[in-house]
Design an enzyme around this catalytic site. Structure first.
Site, PDB file in Angstrom:
ATOM      1  N   SER A   9      -6.366   1.395  -0.193  1.00  0.00           N
ATOM      2  CA  SER A   9      -6.541   2.618   0.592  1.00  0.00           C
ATOM      3  C   SER A   9      -7.243   2.325   1.926  1.00  0.00           C
ATOM      4  CB  SER A   9      -7.294   3.645  -0.260  1.00  0.00           C
ATOM      5  OG  SER A   9      -7.193   4.922   0.280  1.00  0.00           O
ATOM      6  N   ASP A  13       2.220   9.604  -2.828  1.00  0.00           N
ATOM      7  CA  ASP A  13       1.092   9.191  -2.004  1.00  0.00           C
ATOM      8  C   ASP A  13       1.426   9.504  -0.546  1.00  0.00           C
ATOM      9  OD1 ASP A  13      -0.987   7.954  -0.719  1.00  0.00           O
ATOM     10  OD2 ASP A  13      -0.611   5.952  -1.526  1.00  0.00           O
ATOM     11  N   HIS A  61      -1.514   7.980  -5.416  1.00  0.00           N
ATOM     12  CA  HIS A  61      -2.666   7.434  -4.718  1.00  0.00           C
ATOM     13  C   HIS A  61      -3.888   7.428  -5.633  1.00  0.00           C
ATOM     14  CE1 HIS A  61      -4.484   5.957  -1.050  1.00  0.00           C
ATOM     15  NE2 HIS A  61      -5.590   6.500  -1.521  1.00  0.00           N
TER      16      HIS A  61
END
Ligand SMILES: *[C@@H]1O[C@H](CO)[C@@H](O)[C@H](O)[C@H]1NC(C)=O
Ligand SMILES: *[C@@H]1O[C@H](CO)[C@@H](O)[C@H](O)[C@H]1NC(C)=O
Length: 399
Positions: free
Chosen positions: A189, A343, A373
């Site tokens: 991320s 995501d 995600h």
């Protein structure tokens, strides 16, 4: 109506709003995901409410609450865990106890959390690094870095770069018994963003003689120019990461001034004079058909140049690694990119795969059809172990 009743009503509305999470059919263990994201959403809503009342900045409330999920650096039967600093940046180091004849692999890990939250001490990251050290028989350095809203770009980036270049010193690698030919960087991320950014910087740095063998980017954020990609459209309300939360994270990376967030939400933050940069994030040319999924490409919209003058970070390649020229990408090491179908950041990763392939970089792309995600942090779910197995076996083969 009494004060208690009012509060009760507010809590009820926030609670009911938080529970409603429609999930796609192919999500494995949907109840577990619903349960975790409901807790997360309730916390988020309360923190947003506290911010609305002027009590505390959203990220400060979340940071305070997440501190409770931190664990001390405790060694176990297989791994020695210590804390130290690399170039004044605090890091946690995981060294396998297993004796080996040869030098070990080294993996430098960068945690996620939107440049605002979490740390190497967060339970999920400690769990991952400890298991990686053990299973890969690698020395894992899990770095911290200063966070927003107190610190903005480029502090996060610079902390990570300073810690990484310290680790890449010959004497430091020797001290930890790491093979200088087998050092990699990895992050998820916002950590994937930082990993991609420092890897680009490193190939141009004449002072760093030891180079990375691999980079691993797990659902990375790679550009802050276009918030209207198909993945943002399709997953705008996905419970583990929504467009509004992602845009908040992006804007907090650069400033606490909410006008940048507002402009980003309407995708009108890039000034006219930077319109040429859109070619680097043009999903119409960079996404394979299956990810375009019938979406219509709108020509990019632009906004005033005020914001970009005040907060130039979002147009900086060190924050948006997709803005690098092909000539720079060419020098990148072997790359492993994990993207998840559900995501908002999916298309950032997919576009980077295309750009790297076009530049002749060797890339392995692992797209997880039922992934979402944050899955790489949900270690109470099967999907985490599936992703971890793929991650470890790729590293075993390539690092
Ligand atoms: C240590 O390694 C052994 C053998 O692989 C394993 O069975 C055990 O669960 C590991 N311990 C921890 C705390 O991970
Ligand atoms: C994006 O790509 C499409 C298709 O390749 C092209 O027609 C369009 O002009 C491009 N737009 C920008 C801003 O680069």
């Amino acid at each position: 109506m009494g004060r208690k009743t009012t509060l009760f009503l507010i809590a009820g509305v926030l609670g009911a709003y938080s529970v409603y999470t429609p999930l796609p059919d192919n999500i494995e263990e949907p109840w577990k995901l619903t349960w975790s994201t409901t807790q997360m959403k309730m916390t988020m809503n309360m923190a947003l409410f506290a911010e609305l009342l002027g009590i505390n900045h959203l990220m400060s409330t979340l940071m305070f609450l997440l501190n409770f999920a931190e664990v001390p650096p405790t060694s176990d039967e297989n791994v020695t865990v210590t804390e130290t600093t690399f170039n004044s940046v605090p890091v946690r180091v995981y060294i396998p106890k297993r004796k080996s004849e040869t030098l070990k692999r080294g993996l430098f890990y960068i945690h996620g959390g939107g440049w605002c939250l979490l740390s190497a001490a967060s339970f999920n990251y400690d769990f991952l690094s400890r298991r990686t050290a053990d299973r890969l028989d690698a020395v894992v350095v899990s770095t911290n870095y200063r966070l927003a809203p107190k610190y903005h770009f480029p502090n996060q980036y610079e902390d990570v770069y300073n810690a990484l270049t310290w680790f890449l010193r010959r004497d430091v690698l020797e001290k930890y018994g790491v093979d200088p030919e087998r050092v990699g960087v990895s992050g998820d991320s916002a950590g994937g963003n930082l990993a991609a950014a420092v890897t680009q910087q490193l190939i141009e740095d004449p002072d760093v003689k030891i180079k990375l063998k691999v980079q691993v980017l797990v659902y990375p954020a790679l550009q802050a120019l276009d918030m209207d990609l198909p993945s943002y459209r399709e997953n705008a309300y996905f419970p583990s990461l929504s467009t509004s939360v992602m845009v908040r994270f992006w804007s907090e990376y650069f400033t606490t001034d909410r006008s940048l967030e507002e402009a980003m939400l309407s995708n009108q933050h890039v000034p006219m004079e930077s319109i040429h940069l859109f070619k680097f994030v043009n999903w119409s040319s960079l996404l394979p058909e299956r990810f375009k999924n019938g979406h219509f490409y709108n020509s990019p919209s632009t906004g005033s140049s005020e914001l970009a003058k005040k907060y130039p970070g979002f147009l900086d390649v060190r924050a948006s690694p997709l803005l690098a020229e092909d000539s720079k990408l060419r020098g990148l090491p072997l790359t492993y990119i994990i993207t998840c179908q559900y995501d908002v950041l999916r298309d950032d990763g997919v576009m980077y795969v295309t750009r790297l392939q076009n530049a002749g970089v060797q890339v392995t792309h692992n797209h997880i059809e039922d992934g979402f995600h944050g899955a790489f942090s949900y270690n109470d779910m099967k999907i985490f172990y599936r992703m971890e197995n793929q991650y470890i076996s790729w590293l075993r083969e390539n690092l």
